[in-house]
Design a protein around this motif. Structure first.
Motif, PDB file in Angstrom:
ATOM      1  N   PRO A  13       1.308 -11.844 -10.929  1.00 12.30           N
ATOM      2  CA  PRO A  13       2.470 -12.347 -11.189  1.00 12.30           C
ATOM      3  C   PRO A  13       3.507 -11.557 -11.817  1.00 12.30           C
ATOM      4  O   PRO A  13       4.227 -12.051 -11.840  1.00 12.30           O
ATOM      5  CB  PRO A  13       2.021 -12.430 -12.292  1.00 12.30           C
ATOM      6  CG  PRO A  13      -0.264 -12.382 -12.223  1.00 12.30           C
ATOM      7  CD  PRO A  13       0.404 -11.680 -10.976  1.00 12.30           C
ATOM      8  N   SER A  14       3.704 -10.117 -11.984  1.00 13.00           N
ATOM      9  CA  SER A  14       4.761  -9.645 -12.889  1.00 13.00           C
ATOM     10  C   SER A  14       6.189  -8.930 -11.147  1.00 13.00           C
ATOM     11  O   SER A  14       7.115  -9.252 -11.203  1.00 13.00           O
ATOM     12  CB  SER A  14       4.633  -8.010 -12.233  1.00 13.00           C
ATOM     13  OG  SER A  14       4.056  -7.504 -11.451  1.00 13.00           O
TER      14      SER A  14
ATOM     15  N   SER B 245       8.056   1.542 -12.123  1.00 12.09           N
ATOM     16  CA  SER B 245       6.380   1.121 -12.469  1.00 12.09           C
ATOM     17  C   SER B 245       5.869  -0.199 -11.301  1.00 12.09           C
ATOM     18  O   SER B 245       4.421   0.004 -11.585  1.00 12.09           O
ATOM     19  CB  SER B 245       5.964   1.057 -13.607  1.00 12.09           C
ATOM     20  OG  SER B 245       6.809  -0.742 -14.109  1.00 12.09           O
ATOM     21  N   LEU B 246       6.777  -1.200 -10.843  1.00  9.40           N
ATOM     22  CA  LEU B 246       5.623  -2.051 -10.050  1.00  9.40           C
ATOM     23  C   LEU B 246       5.205  -1.683  -8.544  1.00  9.40           C
ATOM     24  O   LEU B 246       4.819  -1.531  -8.003  1.00  9.40           O
ATOM     25  CB  LEU B 246       6.931  -2.730  -9.167  1.00  9.40           C
ATOM     26  CG  LEU B 246       7.168  -4.021 -10.467  1.00  9.40           C
ATOM     27  CD1 LEU B 246       7.813  -5.652 -10.155  1.00  9.40           C
ATOM     28  CD2 LEU B 246       5.924  -4.196 -11.645  1.00  9.40           C
ATOM     29  N   GLY B 247       6.126  -0.314  -8.163  1.00  6.82           N
ATOM     30  CA  GLY B 247       4.644   0.435  -6.932  1.00  6.82           C
ATOM     31  C   GLY B 247       4.115   1.425  -7.406  1.00  6.82           C
ATOM     32  O   GLY B 247       3.089   0.567  -6.304  1.00  6.82           O
ATOM     33  N   ALA B 248       3.490   1.827  -8.287  1.00  6.27           N
ATOM     34  CA  ALA B 248       2.133   1.722  -8.432  1.00  6.27           C
ATOM     35  C   ALA B 248       1.636   0.671  -8.800  1.00  6.27           C
ATOM     36  O   ALA B 248       0.481   0.201  -8.541  1.00  6.27           O
ATOM     37  CB  ALA B 248       1.988   2.587  -9.681  1.00  6.27           C
ATOM     38  N   GLU B 249       1.736  -0.647  -9.300  1.00  6.64           N
ATOM     39  CA  GLU B 249       1.918  -2.335  -9.673  1.00  6.64           C
ATOM     40  C   GLU B 249       1.221  -2.267  -7.983  1.00  6.64           C
ATOM     41  O   GLU B 249       0.158  -3.335  -7.775  1.00  6.64           O
ATOM     42  CB  GLU B 249       1.634  -3.092  -9.702  1.00  6.64           C
ATOM     43  CG  GLU B 249       1.237  -4.144  -9.973  1.00  6.64           C
ATOM     44  CD  GLU B 249       1.918  -5.483 -11.347  1.00  6.64           C
ATOM     45  OE1 GLU B 249       0.778  -5.959 -11.872  1.00  6.64           O
ATOM     46  OE2 GLU B 249       2.748  -4.489 -12.410  1.00  6.64           O
TER      47      GLU B 249
ATOM     48  N   ALA C  16       0.540  -1.225   0.223  1.00  7.78           N
ATOM     49  CA  ALA C  16       0.200   0.050   0.048  1.00  7.78           C
ATOM     50  C   ALA C  16       0.529   1.105  -0.225  1.00  7.78           C
ATOM     51  O   ALA C  16       0.318   2.004  -0.549  1.00  7.78           O
ATOM     52  CB  ALA C  16      -1.658  -0.418   1.053  1.00  7.78           C
ATOM     53  N   SER C  17       2.232   1.148   0.347  1.00  8.51           N
ATOM     54  CA  SER C  17       3.228   2.475   0.322  1.00  8.51           C
ATOM     55  C   SER C  17       3.816   2.130  -0.334  1.00  8.51           C
ATOM     56  O   SER C  17       4.712   2.861  -0.791  1.00  8.51           O
ATOM     57  CB  SER C  17       3.960   1.944   1.811  1.00  8.51           C
ATOM     58  OG  SER C  17       2.867   2.407   3.158  1.00  8.51           O
ATOM     59  N   GLY C  18       3.268   1.194  -1.623  1.00  7.73           N
ATOM     60  CA  GLY C  18       4.290   1.682  -2.963  1.00  7.73           C
ATOM     61  C   GLY C  18       5.510   0.806  -3.027  1.00  7.73           C
ATOM     62  O   GLY C  18       5.734   0.861  -4.443  1.00  7.73           O
ATOM     63  N   LEU C  19       5.743  -0.549  -2.692  1.00 10.22           N
ATOM     64  CA  LEU C  19       6.895  -1.038  -2.356  1.00 10.22           C
ATOM     65  C   LEU C  19       6.553  -2.281  -2.865  1.00 10.22           C
ATOM     66  O   LEU C  19       5.707  -3.273  -2.014  1.00 10.22           O
ATOM     67  CB  LEU C  19       7.201  -0.881  -0.902  1.00 10.22           C
ATOM     68  CG  LEU C  19       7.921   0.118  -0.004  1.00 10.22           C
ATOM     69  CD1 LEU C  19       8.118  -0.731   1.460  1.00 10.22           C
ATOM     70  CD2 LEU C  19       8.906   0.688  -1.259  1.00 10.22           C
TER      71      LEU C  19
END
Length: 374
Positions: A316-317, A345-349, A297-300
């Motif tokens: 999956p990513s 971009s994985l932070g947003a995901e 939730a904190s973008g990590l």
């Protein structure tokens, strides 16, 4: 409906099970139910809830208290007029059992992974742990038990396997995450301020580890892998453990003591997430792992393990960060390398994934369950 919630300890300022119980009580009350909480130990009680202690009188030792509460809490609640009994503890005679930790017998068996054979054997034969296993077996095999709630499929499968529960009566309801408290950092200044507080370079790659019980949660494996981590990355460790000094000494012996920062317990743990680029917790036994959802939730993006319930809901990513064998230091280092190479971009995901698991969703699924058996 008059619903009784059973818990070994009520603590208005507590975390974990105490927090889950209070959130459950709030949502059930909002749905129109009358809530009474029955506990063996009461801390921080306010006038907000009707809280009653089971077994009034002198305090007993923890084993006898566990035994008394396990056998008398549900009958006490029914005598007080409860139409339904929902237990957050090991109690015989509840209508609904919620398990946040799986079978205690499974936990005790798994404990040899971090306690060793002698420590796990000593744990298994102590009266306290033996009574927990006896009570839970009676509780989950009670003929009056209508439904079992598990916090993950990892826990659900364990309960079905251990107690022979009917799969159709055993369902998973994932916990929610506080999306307002746990959010990405607002900007570079917020991130820099936390790093400066703990003497972490502003340009370093930082991984956060948050939790108590360092051995079970895999901190030792992270420390052993850290010399293999390139680029001068830092590990920030937030939490309390009686053996913190032992872990710190091991970090120094491996010449990574300056890159592993022990912050101690942090009441505002969300700030640790704001200072980090990723999260890692290669646990040996983790029924769910709320802290992983808080980190997401904190973008990590998170490193998890095959022994964590939360791994079920990782997209999956990010499954390439999952450690299959936490004891394999080479694998831990490999997964850390993948974590560092992950696109920004994985932070947003990660945040988008956490947003699917709100407490409102939890409440809707819980109320649907209550309605199906009420």
């Amino acid at each position: 409906m008059r619903i009784a919630l059973l818990t070994r300890r009520f603590d208005s300022a507590g975390g974990g099970t105490e927090r889950d119980l209070i959130i459950t009580a709030e949502y059930l009350r909002a749905a129109g139910h009358q809530i009474t909480i029955f506990a063996d130990e009461i801390r921080g009680a306010t006038g907000e809830w009707d809280i009653r202690r089971v077994g009034p009188g002198p305090r007993l030792g923890r084993t006898l208290s566990l035994l008394r509460f396990g056998w008398t809490a549900a009958p006490t609640a029914r005598r007080a007029g409860a139409d339904m009994v929902l237990s957050f503890a090991r109690c015989v005679g509840a209508d609904v059992m919620r398990s946040g930790g799986g079978a205690h017998a499974s936990y005790v068996r798994a404990a040899r992974k971090w306690r060793g054979v002698i420590g796990a054997t000593a744990m298994r034969i102590t009266p306290y742990h033996r009574v927990q296993m006896i009570v839970e077996r009676q509780a989950f095999r009670s003929p009056g038990l209508k439904r079992v709630i598990a916090v993950s499929n990892f826990v659900r499968d364990d309960l079905i396997r251990e107690f022979g529960l009917a799969p159709e009566k055993t369902l998973t309801i994932y916990n929610g995450v506080d999306l307002e408290r746990f959010r990405p950092a607002t900007g570079p200044s917020e991130r820099a301020a936390i790093r400066q507080k703990f003497a972490v370079p502003s340009s370093a790659r930082v991984v956060a580890f948050v939790g108590n019980g360092f051995a079970r949660k895999g901190l030792g494996f992270l420390i052993e892998a850290w010399p293999l981590v390139a680029g001068g990355a830092f590990l920030m460790v937030a939490g309390a453990d009686r053996q913190t000094d032992k872990f710190a000494r091991r970090a120094r012996a491996l010449n990574v003591g300056t890159r592993i920062v022990f912050t101690g317990p942090q009441p505002n743990v969300e700030t640790i997430f704001h200072a980090a680029d990723a999260f890692a917790m290669p646990s040996l036994f983790e029924p769910f792992g709320n802290v992983v959802m808080e980190a997401m939730a904190s973008g990590l993006p998170p490193m998890t393990s095959a022994f964590s319930g939360v791994a079920e809901i990782i997209p999956p990513s990010m499954r390439g960060f999952r450690v299959e064998n936490p004891n394999d230091v080479g694998e831990v280092a490999l997964r850390l390398g993948a974590l560092f190479d992950a696109p920004a971009s994985l932070g947003a995901e990660a945040r988008a994934t956490a947003e699917k698991f709100t407490w409102t969703r939890y409440a809707e699924e819980l109320n649907a369950l209550i309605g199906s058996i009420g």
